[in-house]
Design a protein around this motif. Structure first.
Motif, PDB file in Angstrom:
ATOM      1  N   GLU A 171     -66.223 -67.747  46.295  1.00 47.56           N
ATOM      2  CA  GLU A 171     -64.995 -67.861  45.289  1.00 47.56           C
ATOM      3  C   GLU A 171     -64.309 -66.164  44.870  1.00 47.56           C
ATOM      4  N   SER A 172     -65.251 -65.283  45.154  1.00 48.33           N
ATOM      5  CA  SER A 172     -65.033 -63.813  44.901  1.00 48.33           C
ATOM      6  C   SER A 172     -64.314 -63.510  46.402  1.00 48.33           C
ATOM      7  N   TYR A 173     -64.646 -63.921  47.497  1.00 45.29           N
ATOM      8  CA  TYR A 173     -64.418 -63.497  48.651  1.00 45.29           C
ATOM      9  C   TYR A 173     -62.722 -64.006  48.931  1.00 45.29           C
ATOM     10  N   GLU A 174     -62.800 -65.356  48.485  1.00 46.43           N
ATOM     11  CA  GLU A 174     -61.685 -66.283  48.451  1.00 46.43           C
ATOM     12  C   GLU A 174     -60.512 -65.631  47.793  1.00 46.43           C
ATOM     13  N   SER A 175     -60.458 -65.307  46.590  1.00 44.93           N
ATOM     14  CA  SER A 175     -59.546 -64.638  45.794  1.00 44.93           C
ATOM     15  C   SER A 175     -59.328 -63.412  46.356  1.00 44.93           C
ATOM     16  N   PHE A 176     -60.180 -62.579  47.001  1.00 40.08           N
ATOM     17  CA  PHE A 176     -59.714 -61.340  47.475  1.00 40.08           C
ATOM     18  C   PHE A 176     -58.636 -61.564  48.726  1.00 40.08           C
ATOM     19  N   ILE A 177     -59.225 -62.381  49.630  1.00 43.44           N
ATOM     20  CA  ILE A 177     -58.526 -62.726  50.789  1.00 43.44           C
ATOM     21  C   ILE A 177     -57.161 -63.274  50.616  1.00 43.44           C
ATOM     22  N   LYS A 178     -57.073 -64.460  49.619  1.00 45.44           N
ATOM     23  CA  LYS A 178     -55.745 -64.791  49.254  1.00 45.44           C
ATOM     24  C   LYS A 178     -54.625 -63.830  48.859  1.00 45.44           C
ATOM     25  N   LYS A 179     -55.178 -62.845  48.279  1.00 44.36           N
ATOM     26  CA  LYS A 179     -54.212 -61.810  47.917  1.00 44.36           C
ATOM     27  C   LYS A 179     -53.545 -61.065  48.968  1.00 44.36           C
ATOM     28  N   TYR A 180     -54.314 -60.921  50.101  1.00 44.99           N
ATOM     29  CA  TYR A 180     -53.662 -60.109  51.264  1.00 44.99           C
ATOM     30  C   TYR A 180     -53.385 -61.110  52.486  1.00 44.99           C
ATOM     31  N   LEU A 181     -54.028 -62.335  52.495  1.00 46.23           N
ATOM     32  CA  LEU A 181     -53.598 -62.920  53.694  1.00 46.23           C
ATOM     33  C   LEU A 181     -53.261 -64.451  53.441  1.00 46.23           C
ATOM     34  N   THR A 182     -52.671 -65.214  54.502  1.00 47.09           N
ATOM     35  CA  THR A 182     -52.243 -66.537  54.363  1.00 47.09           C
ATOM     36  C   THR A 182     -53.596 -67.154  54.851  1.00 47.09           C
ATOM     37  N   VAL A 183     -54.201 -68.125  53.715  1.00 48.33           N
ATOM     38  CA  VAL A 183     -55.222 -69.048  54.221  1.00 48.33           C
ATOM     39  C   VAL A 183     -54.863 -70.417  54.193  1.00 48.33           C
TER      40      VAL A 183
END
Length: 164
Positions: free
Chosen positions: A152-164
């Motif tokens: 959840e921590s990684y997903e939140s960070f990634i979604k801020k910068y990348l399209t998942v």
């Protein structure tokens, strides 16, 4: 204590937007010449779940990262140590992040994959103008959080910068 020099180059290109930073490669990573290679490290399983895919080879992992705008590197370029534990790193010499940001200006944020990488970076580069985010360690030694909590921590960070 034995001296070590980082054994492989960073994974990044001109399209990299986020850079995940560990402290220094584990012995398993040295042996496989790749990032987060310990079989119980959760880094790759976390990314596989977030992006709903399987990454079977190091080549596939590298291609995936570059395709997504994800970079990988470590804070330390050389050090002394006697095992893979981050608490064992001595006489650390950092990689050159000022040069890295000049060469790769599209990088928007550094994500530290554990407290040691964050603390080492801040020791040498606290004034560097880039967003810095501390994420939970994906190491099997960090058992205080569940896999799901880390994801959840990684997903939140990634979604801020990348399209998942």
């Amino acid at each position: 204590m034995k001296p070590y020099v980082h054994p492989f180059p960073p994974i990044l290109d001109e399209y990299t937007r986020i850079l995940f930073l560990g402290s220094f490669p584990s012995i398993a990573s040295f042996e496989q010449a790749f990032y987060y290679a310990h079989p119980r490290n959760a880094f790759w399983p976390i990314l596989e779940e977030i992006f709903d895919l399987r990454l079977e080879t190091n080549e596939a992992k590298k291609a995936f990262c570059l395709e997504q705008g994800i970079g990988l590197w470590d804070v330390i370029g050389s050090c002394e140590r006697s095992n893979s534990s981050d608490t064992n790193l001595k006489n650390c010499i950092p990689n050159d992040f000022e040069k890295l940001l000049r060469e790769y200006p599209n990088i928007q944020a550094f994500a530290f994959t554990g407290k040691k990488s964050h603390d080492l970076f801040m020791k040498f580069f606290k004034d560097l103008k880039v967003e810095k985010v501390l994420l939970p360690s994906t190491s099997p030694a960090h058992a205080a959080m569940t896999f799901e909590e880390k994801k959840e921590s990684y997903e939140s960070f990634i979604k801020k910068y990348l399209t998942v």
